[in-house]
Design an enzyme around this catalytic site. Structure first.
Site, short mmCIF file in Angstrom:
data_model
loop_
_atom_site.label_atom_id
_atom_site.label_comp_id
_atom_site.label_asym_id
_atom_site.label_seq_id
_atom_site.Cartn_x
_atom_site.Cartn_y
_atom_site.Cartn_z
N ARG A 130 115.27 24.57 21.98
CA ARG A 130 115.57 25.76 22.78
C ARG A 130 116.67 25.46 23.81
O ARG A 130 117.52 26.30 24.10
CB ARG A 130 114.29 26.26 23.47
CG ARG A 130 114.44 27.64 24.09
CD ARG A 130 113.13 28.22 24.52
NE ARG A 130 112.48 27.44 25.55
CZ ARG A 130 111.25 27.66 26.00
NH1 ARG A 130 110.53 28.64 25.50
NH2 ARG A 130 110.73 26.89 26.92
N LYS A 133 116.97 30.31 28.00
CA LYS A 133 116.35 29.98 29.28
C LYS A 133 117.49 29.69 30.25
O LYS A 133 117.82 28.54 30.56
CB LYS A 133 115.39 28.79 29.10
CG LYS A 133 114.23 28.85 30.07
CD LYS A 133 113.07 28.04 29.58
CE LYS A 133 112.09 27.72 30.67
NZ LYS A 133 111.48 28.84 31.32
N GLU A 176 108.12 41.13 28.67
CA GLU A 176 107.38 39.94 29.09
C GLU A 176 107.18 39.99 30.59
O GLU A 176 107.71 40.88 31.27
CB GLU A 176 108.12 38.67 28.69
CG GLU A 176 109.50 38.54 29.29
CD GLU A 176 110.35 37.45 28.63
OE1 GLU A 176 109.84 36.35 28.41
OE2 GLU A 176 111.54 37.73 28.37
N1 PLP Z 1 109.10 34.03 29.35
C1 PLP Z 1 109.82 33.57 30.39
C2 PLP Z 1 110.79 34.48 31.05
C3 PLP Z 1 109.67 32.25 30.84
O1 PLP Z 1 110.38 31.79 31.87
C4 PLP Z 1 108.73 31.43 30.18
C5 PLP Z 1 108.53 30.04 30.61
O2 PLP Z 1 109.08 29.13 30.13
C6 PLP Z 1 108.01 31.94 29.09
C7 PLP Z 1 108.22 33.24 28.71
C8 PLP Z 1 107.05 31.09 28.32
O3 PLP Z 1 107.70 30.10 27.55
P1 PLP Z 1 107.01 28.75 27.18
O4 PLP Z 1 105.70 29.08 26.57
O5 PLP Z 1 107.93 28.08 26.23
O6 PLP Z 1 106.86 27.98 28.45
C1 COI Z 2 107.61 27.39 32.42
O1 COI Z 2 106.59 27.98 32.09
O2 COI Z 2 107.76 26.18 32.22
C2 COI Z 2 108.70 28.05 33.10
O3 COI Z 2 109.81 27.58 33.00
C3 COI Z 2 108.44 29.19 33.94
C4 COI Z 2 109.13 29.04 35.24
C5 COI Z 2 110.20 30.04 35.37
C6 COI Z 2 108.20 28.92 36.36
#
Ligand code: PLP
Ligand code: COI
Length: 341
Positions: A84, A186, A222
């Protein structure tokens, strides 16, 4: 020497003793990445004209290292973060790096901060890792920088939300991303738009905001830092489709668990706030920081709607399964867990 870190006092915030920890840094200069090194946690010297400061050319990741019940230091699906990171880099015209470089840096930063990994057997506390890559070239015109800094810092953390395990979310007519924009990366530029809505939601007694689709302003995208799921009255688990949202690694893991372990029907499709309010038996959000957090209420159109007909059963079940796999309490049928050697 291993620190005695009191898990009950940890929140999701930068550790007050971060300056005693190590960070990783690597520079991209003259068209190539240097070898990178583990150094003391320190402030970064930046020109006031650095691209990231003026134009937001930056990306990041979020990962966690745990002590498993087998006494091993483990990471969860770190290759997915590497992939990612690479996709986010591409989208923001940041030079890529090999997955080996990313993974090597992640392993090194965990080993360098091994004394700061909290010991906790329910997954609530961990060593959070934050890989970041920013454009540091000083410039005035809008273009991709030619110089970059990739760094990773770490912090022992506790639960993301103040109220552990259950949150109230306010659905608002605000879009954090648009089709063909940066929502699926991200990227640091996706987060500032969430700050005022979150501040206002908290002032109104909520924990976070549900952002809506930018076209009809009725479909859930989300939350500010987590993906959204609803268990519907027909037993299907529904989650908004990929496109403008962040493709969460926890989201994908939950989909796998629901389909393959619990034989549930999972639908990735448009999901309006009205449909959730009228048909959902249970809702939760997922993320590395948020893990799996139940949603008790959704505020929408001036009313608070309670979403708790299932008493959070599914979220609990999925949370236990996910954490048990992550902490090596159970077998790892999908080969998700990586031991830091
Ligand atoms: N959506 C957003 C905007 C996020 O910042 C995050 C965190 O990383 C997620 C979803 C969840 O992603 P992940 O499960 O890969 O941490
Ligand atoms: C995570 O879940 O790792 C994130 O990056 C979310 C963060 C914006 C607090």
């Amino acid at each position: 020497m291993a620190r005695s870190i009191d898990c009950n006092k940890l929140t999701f915030s930068l550790y007050p003793h971060a300056h005693e920890m190590k960070m990783y840094e690597s520079y991209y200069l003259n068209g190539k990445w240097d070898k990178g090194a583990i150094v003391d946690f320190h402030d970064i010297p930046l020109s006031p004209a650095a691209n990231v400061l003026n134009y937001g050319q930056g990306i990041f990741e979020g990962m966690k290292a745990y002590y498993s019940v087998k006494g091993k230091v483990v990471l969860f699906r770190p290759e997915e973060n590497a992939k990612r990171f690479e996709k986010s880099a591409y989208k923001l015209a940041i030079p890529g790096m090999t997955a080996d470089k990313f993974m090597g840096a992640v392993q090194d930063i965990v080993k360098a901060n091994i004394d700061f990994i909290p010991q906790c057997d329910d997954g609530r506390c961990s060593l959070y890792l934050r890989p970041v890559c920013i454009g540091i070239e000083p410039l005035l015109g809008v273009r991709a920088a030619k110089e970059y800094l990739f760094y990773i810092f770490a912090s022992p953390v506790g639960p993301y939300f103040d109220k552990v395990g259950i949150v109230k979310l306010l659905a608002r007519n605000i879009n954090r991303a648009s089709p063909h924009g940066t929502g699926d990366a991200k990227a640091v530029c996706n987060y500032p738009v969430t700050m005022r809505p979150k501040q206002e939601a908290i002032a109104d007694g909520y924990n976070d905001v549900i952002y809506l689709d930018p076209i009809k302003n009725q479909y859930i995208e989300e939350a500010g830092a987590a993906n959204f799921f609803a268990l519907m009255d027909n037993g299907s688990l529904v989650t908004p489709p990929l496109g403008t949202i962040l493709p969460g690694i926890t989201r994908e893991s939950v989909i796998e668990l629901a389909k393959k372990i619990y034989q549930m029907k999972v639908e990735e499709r448009d999901l309006s706030v009205d449909e959730v309010i009228s048909r959902a038996r249970e809702c939760f959000v997922t993320g590395t920081a948020a893990i799996i957090t139940s949603v008790s209420d959704i505020g929408w159109n001036g009313k608070i709607h309670n979403i708790n007909r299932n008493q959070y059963q599914l979220a609990h079940q999925l949370y236990e399964k996910l954490i048990n796999i992550q902490l090596q309490k159970e077998s790892d049928p999908f080969n998700w867990v990586r031991v830091v050697q």
